[in-house]
Structure formats: structure tokens, C-alpha cells
Design a protein around this motif. Structure first.
Motif, PDB file in Angstrom:
ATOM      1  N   ARG A 356     -43.717 -26.234  -0.053  1.00 33.92           N
ATOM      2  CA  ARG A 356     -43.416 -25.259  -1.112  1.00 33.92           C
ATOM      3  C   ARG A 356     -44.388 -25.396  -2.271  1.00 33.92           C
ATOM      4  O   ARG A 356     -44.955 -24.401  -2.747  1.00 33.92           O
ATOM      5  CB  ARG A 356     -41.985 -25.454  -1.608  1.00 33.92           C
ATOM      6  N   VAL A 360     -47.011 -22.548  -3.639  1.00 38.34           N
ATOM      7  CA  VAL A 360     -46.906 -22.027  -5.006  1.00 38.34           C
ATOM      8  C   VAL A 360     -48.217 -22.225  -5.754  1.00 38.34           C
ATOM      9  O   VAL A 360     -48.695 -21.324  -6.460  1.00 38.34           O
ATOM     10  CB  VAL A 360     -45.739 -22.714  -5.743  1.00 38.34           C
ATOM     11  N   TRP A 467     -35.717 -19.388  -1.243  1.00 41.06           N
ATOM     12  CA  TRP A 467     -37.107 -18.930  -1.293  1.00 41.06           C
ATOM     13  C   TRP A 467     -37.282 -17.893  -0.194  1.00 41.06           C
ATOM     14  O   TRP A 467     -37.327 -18.222   0.987  1.00 41.06           O
ATOM     15  CB  TRP A 467     -38.071 -20.103  -1.086  1.00 41.06           C
ATOM     16  N   GLU A 469     -39.791 -15.259  -0.272  1.00 45.17           N
ATOM     17  CA  GLU A 469     -41.000 -14.505  -0.565  1.00 45.17           C
ATOM     18  C   GLU A 469     -41.616 -13.961   0.732  1.00 45.17           C
ATOM     19  O   GLU A 469     -41.640 -14.652   1.753  1.00 45.17           O
ATOM     20  CB  GLU A 469     -42.006 -15.374  -1.317  1.00 45.17           C
TER      21      GLU A 469
END
Length: 475
Positions: A356, A360, A467, A469
Motif C-alpha cells: 500500500r 501511494v 482501499w 482505488e
């Protein structure tokens, strides 16, 4: 079998079913478990279990879907399996070309065949072209002259597929399964060298820590606005050869009115490949020769490839164009998750957190699919002096014990490992024996408390949030 509970897609489209194991990520295959339950059941869809079976009656299915949707291609197989003919794969791609309203997600562990089929390059890298020209095969699949033409396609399908649809198909994303460091180093470079509207990684089941940074680099080392004004304030990465550093600093020097800020701004203006991206490019002035290395922008359309595997020759001169930029764009989406099912292997929570954080930092879309069968088991008391032992109060100890009993059996996911057939495999240890009693002591460095919650109870939250996305689909 279309609608699905897979969190990152809307629909599944299985033009083939069945497969064979090729790496540790396959060891506890959910698709095999499902299909083998019905082996020998006369008339059942999976009467032959998980044997590879083509499903030509499913090919035309997306043509009837009017509402746009995300479609996972071959969730019960691998589209690039060696036993699926080239022309059959081309038929599936022709349908995808004719249904631009849908976004297709193709995930494979057969990275080599995917690359060779969709680029025209075999593994030798010398430009060998397969016997079947793939785009011609796509057009033939929907041609009115073909007696086996896919049913239901429009009369102008051949023209649309061969002449009017861009390549790569603007609605098709390609991904590879990456379960551990070994297969990351093998599959991701092949994916990065294959043209696609977007590229993604499925780090599920995640069986080890992954460093994805070679394939998730930013365009420039830092944003131009944050770059230093002088080279004296700049620090080069360790992998950068002195000759490349000197060449860049010589051109982008303050004495010539060029600052590090301008160098990084020029990367964006020139549309250069990402800084540090591991790519294959032509070796100037010998354009026919291909070399692989980490890209460093110099000026104009000129760059350098740092050749990690050629110590006698630290770097190569190279130039780039739009095709190189497309191939160097890297990864657009990262999915991570643990394994589910009775024989599920546990995922260390820090492995998921690391992926993660890497995504990011690189501004890459991240999707956390699930913890799987195992998930974190937080404990309220962790007070221990290794020389003294328990330093908490009796009340704290009683509360911790009650908390432990309420959660059931707990394990520690360790950083220890063993090698089996060249693969790193991590251990689980039961908690309750010194020195890892969670009621009395903090866990040693590198370990994490986990529990077998079951997939539903473990959930999808990572550090307090979901999450979800999704990548942007680029034409």
C-alpha cells in the motif's frame, strides 16, 4: 456464470475453464476447488472438473451486455494457457474490440506467452513474429468470409476490428499474478514490455514481502517544484554510475543557466520514461540491439540505461519516442490480498502495508481485496522487559487473558523462512509459549499476531479503512 463476488470487478467472462499449477500462488486454487467438486457429475458445467475446456458458446456473451461494466476475463482459467490456440485468443480479443463500452481485465501467470503473442516478439527478443499475425486473426474471427465467424457480430465487424480500433485495445488491461519476490522479478518485466491500456498486479495470495519500487517509479526523482536549486544540494541514488551523474550535471549546471529544477521539469515536458524505470530500449547507435536497464533522462529525447547486469559496461546511450514512453509507463494498479479457504496460508500484515505504501508513494491506484482466512489479532497488553519478565499489573494481565480467550486461538506470523524448490516459505507459530505469550510479552521484531477469523470476519479493512482505488483507463 457471470455475476461475481470478486470485489474488483463486475462480471466474469470465462471463454475457457481449467488450468494447471505453475507457481506457489496456485497451490490452493479456488477455481480448482470449485470445479473439482463436480467432476463426474453428468451434465454439469464442470463434469470434467478442472481439465482445460474451451467454451466457444461464451465468446459472444459480451455483445449482449449494453450497460458498461468491468469484466474479468477467464476467472476460472488463464487466457494465455499453452493449450488455448492463438486463434481462439484472437477471437476473444475481437469481441473485446467490438464492445468498447466495457473495460476488460485479463490476469495471467503465463507472462511469456502474453508478451510474445501481443507484441510479436518471442523470448529471444530478436523480433521473431509468431506464425499467426494476431490482429489479422482478430479480424478473421469476425469476417463474413469465415464460416466459423463469431455469431452476432455486426456486418462491419472486420473493418472495425482491423482498421478502426487502436492497438493496444483502449479498453483492455493486462495484469500478472505476483505472489512472492521470485515471481515479481520474472512476471512484471514481461508485463511492462507488453502494450496495454493499463497494467496491473494481483499480489494475491500474497506469500512474501514485495519490493515493487523498480516498477512503480515517479517520472522524476522528486516533483520539479520540490527539486533543489543547485547540484550541491542534490543526492544521487547509489545505483547511478559516476559517468552518468557527471554528464547530467555538466549539461544541467548553474554555469549554463540550467538547474536541477529545470532538469526535472524537462522530463515532463519531453514525455520521458519514468526515472529509474526498468525497461528495454534500443542501444544507440546500434538500434537493432536491445538492452535492459534503469532509465535516466539526460536531455531532449536522449537518455541512459544503467545496466545492472553488465558491470564491464555501466550504461548504454539510448533515445526514446512515444512507443518507449508507453512501454515505460509501468504499473497503473496494484491489488493485494490474503488467501481464503480451509488450507489458506497467512499473510503478514506488514506485507500488505508495505505494498500500500509503495503504491501511494508512486501515485498508483491501490485495491486491498481481503485479509482472507487470517487477519490481524490486536492485543491490548504488551508490557515486557526481556530481563525481568512481566511488568504489568494483575488487572492488566487479567484483562489481556480475557481478551485472548474471547478471540480464540492466535498465532504469530514470523519473519523466519525455509527454501522449498527455490521458493521462500514463511512460518506460523502458535502463541502461548514463552517468549511469545501475548498476555505477558510483546512479540519479537518481525513477527505479527494473527488469528484465523475466516474470510468474512477478517474483512477488507487495512489500518481502519477500505482501499478500493481503480485505475484510469487510457485510450
Amino acid at each position: 456464470m457471470t455475476r461475481t463476488k470478486i470485489e474488483w470487478t463486475d462480471e466474469t467472462w470465462n471463454v475457457a475453464t481449467g488450468c494447471e499449477k505453475v507457481s506457489p500462488g496456485c497451490d490452493v486454487c479456488y477455481a480448482e476447488t470449485l470445479a473439482e467438486r463436480f467432476r463426474g457429475t453428468a451434465g454439469h458445467y464442470f463434469e470434467t472438473g478442472f481439465d482445460l475446456t474451451l467454451r466457444p458458446d461464451r465468446l459472444a456473451l459480451p455483445l449482449s451486455w449494453k450497460k458498461p461494466r468491468r469484466v474479468f476475463v477467464n476467472s476460472m482459467s488463464d487466457l494465455f494457457h499453452a493449450s488455448i490456440p492463438d486463434e481462439y485468443i484472437a477471437r476473444a480479443f475481437a469481441v473485446m474490440a467490438l464492445t468498447p463500452q466495457h473495460t476488460y481485465q485479463i490476469l495471467t501467470k503465463r507472462h511469456s506467452r502474453m508478451r510474445s503473442l501481443l507484441t510479436g516478439l518471442c523470448d529471444c527478443g530478436q523480433g521473431c513474429v509468431p506464425a499467426t499475425h494476431f490482429r489479422s486473426a482478430m479480424a478473421w474471427a469476425v469476417s463474413k468470409a469465415n464460416v466459423d465467424r463469431i455469431p452476432g457480430v455486426p456486418d462491419d465487424a472486420e473493418q472495425r476490428v482491423y482498421r478502426e480500433t487502436p492497438w493496444p485495445l483502449p479498453n483492455v488491461g493486462l495484469g500478472v499474478s505476483v505472489e512472492n519476490p521470485k515471481w515479481a522479478g520474472i512476471r512484471i518485466p514481461a508485463l511492462a514490455a507488453t502494450p496495454a491500456a493499463f497494467r496491473f498486479l494481483s499480489c494475491e495470495p500474497l506469500l512474501g514481502p514485495l519490493d515493487l519500487t523498480p516498477w512503480l517509479p515517479p517520472i522524476s526523482p522528486v516533483p520539479p517544484a520540490e527539486a533543489p536549486a543547485t547540484w550541491a544540494e542534490w543526492t544521487w541514488p547509489d545505483w547511478m554510475p559516476t559517468a552518468v551523474r557527471d554528464g547530467i550535471e555538466g549539461f544541467w549546471s548553474e554555469s549554463h543557466g540550467r538547474s536541477p529544477q529545470q532538469w526535472m521539469a524537462a522530463m515532463y515536458e519531453s514525455g520521458a520514461p519514468a526515472f529509474g524505470a526498468e525497461i528495454e530500449m534500443g542501444d544507440d547507435p546500434h538500434r537493432h540491439r536491445r538492452v535492459t536497464g534503469r532509465f535516466v533522462y539526460c536531455w531532449g529525447n536522449i537518455g541512459r540505461l544503467v545496466l545492472a547486469n553488465d558491470p564491464a559496461r555501466e550504461y548504454a546511450y539510448t533515445s526514446f519516442g512515444w512507443r518507449t514512453r508507453e512501454n515505460a509507463r509501468g504499473i497503473d494498479w496494484v491489488i493485494a490480498g490474503g488467501e481464503s479457504g480451509p488450507r489458506a496460508r497467512a499473510m503478514h500484515p506488514d506485507w500488505a502495508r508495505s505494498i500500500r505504501d509503495q503504491a501511494v508513494a508512486a501515485d498508483v491506484s491501490f485495491f486491498f481485496k481481503q485479509w482472507g482466512e487470517w487477519g490481524p489479532a490486536p492485543f491490548s497488553v504488551r508490557v515486557c522487559d526481556p530481563d525481568v519478565g512481566w511488568t504489568g499489573t494483575d488487572e492488566e494481565l487479567a484483562a489481556a487473558k480475557a481478551d485472548s480467550e474471547a478471540r480464540g486461538a492466535t498465532h504469530a506470523h514470523t519473519g523466519g523462512w525455509c527454501e522449498e524448490d527455490g521458493e521462500r516459505r514463511y512460518w506460523l507459530h502458535e502463541i502461548g509459549h514463552k517468549p511469545w505469550s501475548l498476555e505477558r510479552c510483546a512479540l519479537p521484531d518481525g513477527t505479527a499476531a494473527i488469528r484465523r477469523w475466516g474470510k468474512k470476519a477478517a474483512g477488507r479493512e487495512l489500518d481502519g479503512r477500505t482501499w478500493d482505488e481503480m485505475p484510469a483507463v487510457r485510450a
